[in-house]
Design an enzyme around this catalytic site. Structure first.
Site, PDB file in Angstrom:
ATOM      1  N   HIS A 267      48.941 -12.357  -3.665  1.00 35.09           N
ATOM      2  CA  HIS A 267      47.987 -13.457  -3.524  1.00 35.09           C
ATOM      3  C   HIS A 267      48.142 -14.413  -4.687  1.00 35.09           C
ATOM      4  CE1 HIS A 267      44.619 -12.514  -6.395  1.00 35.09           C
ATOM      5  NE2 HIS A 267      44.927 -11.250  -6.173  1.00 35.09           N
ATOM      6  N   ASP A 279      45.713 -11.359 -12.637  1.00 32.29           N
ATOM      7  CA  ASP A 279      45.196 -11.287 -11.257  1.00 32.29           C
ATOM      8  C   ASP A 279      45.079 -12.688 -10.678  1.00 32.29           C
ATOM      9  OD1 ASP A 279      44.083 -10.396  -8.921  1.00 32.29           O
ATOM     10  OD2 ASP A 279      42.095 -10.055  -9.757  1.00 32.29           O
ATOM     11  N   GLU A 312      42.733 -14.705  -1.078  1.00 32.43           N
ATOM     12  CA  GLU A 312      42.577 -13.247  -1.139  1.00 32.43           C
ATOM     13  C   GLU A 312      41.260 -12.887  -1.796  1.00 32.43           C
ATOM     14  OE1 GLU A 312      42.964  -9.229  -3.194  1.00 32.43           O
ATOM     15  OE2 GLU A 312      42.499 -11.226  -3.980  1.00 32.43           O
ATOM     16  N   ASP A 341      49.950  -6.925  -6.690  1.00 30.32           N
ATOM     17  CA  ASP A 341      48.680  -7.462  -7.151  1.00 30.32           C
ATOM     18  C   ASP A 341      48.383  -6.848  -8.511  1.00 30.32           C
ATOM     19  OD1 ASP A 341      46.182  -8.536  -7.478  1.00 30.32           O
ATOM     20  OD2 ASP A 341      45.382  -7.862  -5.560  1.00 30.32           O
ATOM     21  N   HIS A 437      39.025 -10.532 -13.888  1.00 29.74           N
ATOM     22  CA  HIS A 437      38.045 -11.476 -13.338  1.00 29.74           C
ATOM     23  C   HIS A 437      37.216 -12.146 -14.430  1.00 29.74           C
ATOM     24  CE1 HIS A 437      37.963 -10.087  -8.845  1.00 29.74           C
ATOM     25  NE2 HIS A 437      39.184 -10.352  -9.277  1.00 29.74           N
TER      26      HIS A 437
END
Length: 472
Positions: A267, A279, A312, A341, A437
């Site tokens: 992604h 990520d 994604e 990923d 994140h």
């Protein structure tokens, strides 16, 4: 490293022989020196520069993602590929300001709160009412809080519902809270095992009320507040934008895909909180660099579709759109899907990750090919099953269509075990990726060495695949 059982190992070796033209190991298959000298980190840096120039993120539906897709397409075109964009729309959700929970003198830190995707907006001041929390049990049990309509018996409309995370989907809790007349919903982490900290999540349909996830510690303070008759109000604020936006996948084929072929994907989008370098600029860089290397080599081998998925982080929307747009015959021709990923974690492990519980002959063959490659380089690797919390990654979309899959992965936000620290080096007790994140998921959050190792493993394995497997 787990050992294959004898019967599975025999199947794996047989499948591996099919994949690599009767070779028993990848140890003797070498990459050209020129290919081995190219560092995939250059693509990570390019995507970091794009994020920096576009508000610090590359989330789907933003200019940062669009520029990222153009960069990937430009690189592939320059290598001679015929690039195609696959456009689609998706439900857009953007948090315009940080969420707030506060009462009297208690205001929890920002990092203890997480707005669930597809939450409604609202600034509510109302009493909190606990819903079947079960916090008095010793030890705490798996929670069913807010999972049944009966849990909301006696709930007072206009109050803020407090439930525990547990066995049913967030969507179920939200629907039942809304039906009971709740002005807002706070979901505290379950408090069992490793489920105590901040967590994210997504509702499958748009909520009409604010829905917030909080740590177990914050949840317990709110539960105490719900029992205090002198406390009249708790403030709950969520400020979000919702709607529909368009984005796109980037696709190229190496070889003719009218027969059987492999799909290799990553992604391309990140989260809104940061630039998304591990990520998942790392996975995109590995897939892109592999495609560029193979474009320069003679011979076709097994046809390959290289895919860079959009949205994604919004719920595997890009990969699911691609699969849904294919005919049943086209889906049957996909022999295997390989997902990358997060392949540059700074406190890394090296994992061959499965999204299915049962291994096929093809899965075993690909696993053995990767194991043989890493063994030839004296690099530790471990086979593992994906933790199926939340939406997983794009391999889950393929597994859902009964297409065999595996992924390469170097770890996310969970803590590294003592066993893995001994096997892979690094720091036990610390996250594999401390910036998962977060705004700090920059190019500095990517380990160049392990990124290159995973890229080399993917390139080497794909170079050996042969187009001799029958259609399913």
């Amino acid at each position: 490293m787990p050992r294959l059982q004898p019967n599975i190992r025999r199947t794996a070796l047989a499948a591996c022989a099919l994949l690599i033209g009767a070779a028993s190991s990848y140890a003797d298959v070498g990459l050209p020196a020129s290919a081995m000298q190219i560092d995939p980190f250059r693509h990570v840096q390019a995507l970091q520069d794009i994020a920096t120039a576009n508000g610090g993120n590359r989330a789907a539906g933003t200019p940062g993602y669009d520029r990222s897709a153009e960069y990937i397409a430009d690189q592939l075109r320059a290598a001679g590929y015929n690039v195609r964009f696959e456009e689609f729309t998706f439900p857009f959700f953007d948090e315009r300001s940080p969420p707030v929970v506060a009462f009297e003198s208690f205001t929890p830190p920002r990092e203890a709160l997480r707005t669930l995707a597809s939450s409604g907006s609202g600034d509510v001041a109302a009493p909190v009412q606990a819903v079947d929390l079960g916090l008095d049990e010793e030890p705490l049990q798996t929670s069913t809080s807010g999972c049944e309509r009966e849990d909301f018996a006696g709930f007072i409309p206009g109050h803020i519902a407090l439930v525990r995370r547990g066995t049913c989907p967030f969507q179920t809790k939200a629907e039942l809270a809304q039906a009971a007349g709740a002005a807002g919903l706070i979901i505290m982490n379950q408090g069992t095992g490793d489920q105590a900290g901040t967590f994210g999540g997504r509702l499958s349909t748009q909520a009409s009320i604010p829905v917030l996830g909080v740590t177990t510690e914050v949840g317990r303070k709110l539960a105490e507040a719900a029992q205090d008759p002198s406390l009249k109000q708790v403030r709950l604020k969520v400020d979000v934008e919702t709607g529909t936006r368009s984005t796109r996948n980037v696709l190229v084929d190496r070889g003719e895909t009218s027969g059987s072929f492999i799909v290799v994907g990553a992604h391309l989008d990140g989260v809104a909180e940061g630039p998304g370098m591990n990520d998942n600029a790392s996975g995109s860089a590995a897939v892109l660099e592999t495609a560029l290397r193979l474009a320069k080599e003679a011979g076709i081998g097994m046809p390959i579709r290289f895919a860079f998925w959009g949205a994604e982080e919004r719920g595997l929307i890009g990969s699911r759109h691609h699969l849904d747009a294919l005919s049943e015959d086209e889906r049957r021709r996909i022999r295997f899907y390989i997902n990358l990923d997060m392949v540059g974690s700074v406190n890394f492990g090296r994992f061959i990750q499965l999204s299915q519980t049962e291994r096929t002959a093809e899965t075993a063959g690909f696993i053995q090919a990767f194991i043989d490659h890493f063994a030839s380089k004296n690099l530790a690797v471990e086979e593992r099953s994906r933790n199926q919390r939340g939406f997983g990654s794009d391999d889950a979309a393929f597994a859902g269509k009964n297409i065999p899959t595996l992924g390469l992965f170097t770890g996310a936000s969970n803590a590294k075990t003592d066993e893995h620290a001994a096997r892979f080096d690094g720091k036990a007790g610390q996250p594999y990726d401390p910036c998962y994140h977060k705004a700090c998921d920059t190019a500095e959050n990517v380990d160049r060495v392990v990124l290159r190792q995973m890229t080399d493993a993917l390139t080497q394995m794909l170079r050996g695949a042969r187009p001799i497997m029958p259609d399913r």
